[in-house]
Design a protein around this motif. Sequence first.
Motif, PDB file in Angstrom:
ATOM      1  N   ARG A 246       0.808  -1.222   0.000  1.00  0.00           N
ATOM      2  CA  ARG A 246       0.000   0.000   0.000  1.00  0.00           C
ATOM      3  C   ARG A 246       0.847   1.280   0.000  1.00  0.00           C
ATOM      4  N   VAL A 247       1.948   1.269   0.734  1.00  0.00           N
ATOM      5  CA  VAL A 247       2.723   2.489   0.966  1.00  0.00           C
ATOM      6  C   VAL A 247       4.046   2.399   0.213  1.00  0.00           C
ATOM      7  N   PHE A 248       4.446   3.525  -0.373  1.00  0.00           N
ATOM      8  CA  PHE A 248       5.729   3.565  -1.076  1.00  0.00           C
ATOM      9  C   PHE A 248       6.864   3.466  -0.063  1.00  0.00           C
ATOM     10  N   SER A 249       7.953   2.874  -0.489  1.00  0.00           N
ATOM     11  CA  SER A 249       9.107   2.767   0.402  1.00  0.00           C
ATOM     12  C   SER A 249       9.766   4.136   0.532  1.00  0.00           C
ATOM     13  N   GLN A 250      10.492   4.315   1.620  1.00  0.00           N
ATOM     14  CA  GLN A 250      11.207   5.588   1.828  1.00  0.00           C
ATOM     15  C   GLN A 250      12.227   5.812   0.716  1.00  0.00           C
ATOM     16  N   GLN A 251      12.817   4.725   0.245  1.00  0.00           N
ATOM     17  CA  GLN A 251      13.820   4.846  -0.819  1.00  0.00           C
ATOM     18  C   GLN A 251      13.172   5.332  -2.120  1.00  0.00           C
ATOM     19  N   ASP A 252      11.996   4.771  -2.473  1.00  0.00           N
ATOM     20  CA  ASP A 252      11.304   5.222  -3.691  1.00  0.00           C
ATOM     21  C   ASP A 252      10.931   6.698  -3.578  1.00  0.00           C
ATOM     22  N   LYS A 253      10.425   7.095  -2.416  1.00  0.00           N
ATOM     23  CA  LYS A 253      10.043   8.501  -2.238  1.00  0.00           C
ATOM     24  C   LYS A 253      11.261   9.415  -2.293  1.00  0.00           C
ATOM     25  N   ALA A 254      12.356   8.967  -1.688  1.00  0.00           N
ATOM     26  CA  ALA A 254      13.571   9.790  -1.713  1.00  0.00           C
ATOM     27  C   ALA A 254      14.104   9.905  -3.139  1.00  0.00           C
ATOM     28  N   THR A 255      14.006   8.822  -3.904  1.00  0.00           N
ATOM     29  CA  THR A 255      14.499   8.839  -5.287  1.00  0.00           C
ATOM     30  C   THR A 255      13.708   9.831  -6.129  1.00  0.00           C
TER      31      THR A 255
ATOM     32  N   THR B 278       4.420   1.350  -7.382  1.00  0.00           N
ATOM     33  CA  THR B 278       5.697   1.255  -8.086  1.00  0.00           C
ATOM     34  C   THR B 278       6.230   2.651  -8.350  1.00  0.00           C
ATOM     35  N   LEU B 279       7.506   2.681  -8.708  1.00  0.00           N
ATOM     36  CA  LEU B 279       8.180   3.963  -8.918  1.00  0.00           C
ATOM     37  C   LEU B 279       7.496   4.800 -10.000  1.00  0.00           C
ATOM     38  N   GLU B 280       7.041   4.155 -11.095  1.00  0.00           N
ATOM     39  CA  GLU B 280       6.432   4.933 -12.181  1.00  0.00           C
ATOM     40  C   GLU B 280       5.021   5.416 -11.836  1.00  0.00           C
ATOM     41  N   ASN B 281       4.434   4.905 -10.762  1.00  0.00           N
ATOM     42  CA  ASN B 281       3.100   5.373 -10.347  1.00  0.00           C
ATOM     43  C   ASN B 281       3.197   6.337  -9.167  1.00  0.00           C
ATOM     44  N   LEU B 282       4.400   6.782  -8.864  1.00  0.00           N
ATOM     45  CA  LEU B 282       4.627   7.664  -7.711  1.00  0.00           C
ATOM     46  C   LEU B 282       4.820   9.098  -8.190  1.00  0.00           C
ATOM     47  N   GLN B 283       4.097  10.008  -7.575  1.00  0.00           N
ATOM     48  CA  GLN B 283       4.371  11.418  -7.781  1.00  0.00           C
ATOM     49  C   GLN B 283       4.458  12.071  -6.416  1.00  0.00           C
ATOM     50  N   MET B 284       5.355  13.040  -6.303  1.00  0.00           N
ATOM     51  CA  MET B 284       5.523  13.735  -5.030  1.00  0.00           C
ATOM     52  C   MET B 284       4.630  14.965  -5.037  1.00  0.00           C
ATOM     53  N   LEU B 285       3.813  15.079  -4.020  1.00  0.00           N
ATOM     54  CA  LEU B 285       2.903  16.222  -3.899  1.00  0.00           C
ATOM     55  C   LEU B 285       3.072  16.857  -2.532  1.00  0.00           C
TER      56      LEU B 285
ATOM     57  N   GLY C 103       7.487  18.755  -1.833  1.00  0.00           N
ATOM     58  CA  GLY C 103       6.733  17.531  -2.105  1.00  0.00           C
ATOM     59  C   GLY C 103       7.039  16.501  -1.048  1.00  0.00           C
ATOM     60  N   THR C 104       6.184  16.394  -0.068  1.00  0.00           N
ATOM     61  CA  THR C 104       6.457  15.507   1.053  1.00  0.00           C
ATOM     62  C   THR C 104       5.642  14.228   1.006  1.00  0.00           C
ATOM     63  N   ALA C 105       4.559  14.232   0.244  1.00  0.00           N
ATOM     64  CA  ALA C 105       3.672  13.074   0.229  1.00  0.00           C
ATOM     65  C   ALA C 105       3.865  12.281  -1.059  1.00  0.00           C
ATOM     66  N   GLY C 106       4.131  11.002  -0.907  1.00  0.00           N
ATOM     67  CA  GLY C 106       4.212  10.115  -2.065  1.00  0.00           C
ATOM     68  C   GLY C 106       2.796   9.714  -2.457  1.00  0.00           C
ATOM     69  N   ASP C 107       2.387  10.115  -3.650  1.00  0.00           N
ATOM     70  CA  ASP C 107       1.007   9.892  -4.077  1.00  0.00           C
ATOM     71  C   ASP C 107       0.968   8.880  -5.221  1.00  0.00           C
ATOM     72  N   HIS C 108      -0.048   8.016  -5.202  1.00  0.00           N
ATOM     73  CA  HIS C 108      -0.274   7.110  -6.326  1.00  0.00           C
ATOM     74  C   HIS C 108      -0.926   7.912  -7.449  1.00  0.00           C
ATOM     75  N   LEU C 109      -0.278   7.994  -8.609  1.00  0.00           N
ATOM     76  CA  LEU C 109      -0.896   8.692  -9.754  1.00  0.00           C
ATOM     77  C   LEU C 109      -2.234   8.043 -10.076  1.00  0.00           C
ATOM     78  N   VAL C 110      -2.219   6.756 -10.371  1.00  0.00           N
ATOM     79  CA  VAL C 110      -3.462   5.982 -10.473  1.00  0.00           C
ATOM     80  C   VAL C 110      -3.729   5.483  -9.060  1.00  0.00           C
ATOM     81  N   PRO C 111      -4.827   5.894  -8.451  1.00  0.00           N
ATOM     82  CA  PRO C 111      -5.035   5.615  -7.033  1.00  0.00           C
ATOM     83  C   PRO C 111      -4.964   4.120  -6.706  1.00  0.00           C
ATOM     84  N   HIS C 112      -4.405   3.835  -5.546  1.00  0.00           N
ATOM     85  CA  HIS C 112      -4.308   2.456  -5.072  1.00  0.00           C
ATOM     86  C   HIS C 112      -5.693   1.825  -4.993  1.00  0.00           C
ATOM     87  N   SER C 113      -6.677   2.608  -4.587  1.00  0.00           N
ATOM     88  CA  SER C 113      -8.041   2.077  -4.458  1.00  0.00           C
ATOM     89  C   SER C 113      -8.644   1.722  -5.805  1.00  0.00           C
ATOM     90  N   LYS C 114      -8.047   2.217  -6.893  1.00  0.00           N
ATOM     91  CA  LYS C 114      -8.552   1.914  -8.226  1.00  0.00           C
ATOM     92  C   LYS C 114      -7.580   1.032  -8.996  1.00  0.00           C
TER      93      LYS C 114
END
Length: 142
Positions: free
Chosen positions: A48-57, A96-103, A80-91
């Motif tokens: 469900r949650v992005f890893s700290q390493q993915d968010k830092a990257t 993954t790294l390519e679905n992560l955006q920092m907001l 940008g402190t919050a790692g957000d799922h571009l396509v929501p996890h609930s949907k």
Amino acid sequence: MNVDSLLHRWPHTTGALWCAAALVVSIVLACAVRRVRSHRSYQRDPLRVFSQQDKATVSAWCGGRCEHKPLLLPRCRARGTAGDHLVPHSKGGPTTLENLQMLCTRHNLRKSNKTPSRLYLYRLAARRHAYFPDGQPRLPRR
Ligand SMILES: [Zn+2]
């Protein structure tokens, strides 16, 4: 009004009523199908949650700034402190790294679990062309 005039109008009246009833039933069915489709269960990523390493990257790639950019305004200047799922996890969006955006917190709350439009994704991919390293996927696969 006598019985003869009622009998004379009867076929026309029932035809109009049947048309109206058929229209109402088809609208109700269309709404029910749409509701079922919107509530269907997606295959969710167990992570469900992005890893700290993915968010830092990704945060390092985007300069630590929020990636949101309104259509006619400059990109958000907040961190940008919050790692957000571009396509929501609930949907069904993967964690993954390519679905992560920092907001920033504000834009993360505003986005909530909305799926971004094609225009938003196109614009994000174009912006990421400037600050993502070559060879990195800029958007999740659809
Ligand atoms: Zn922001």
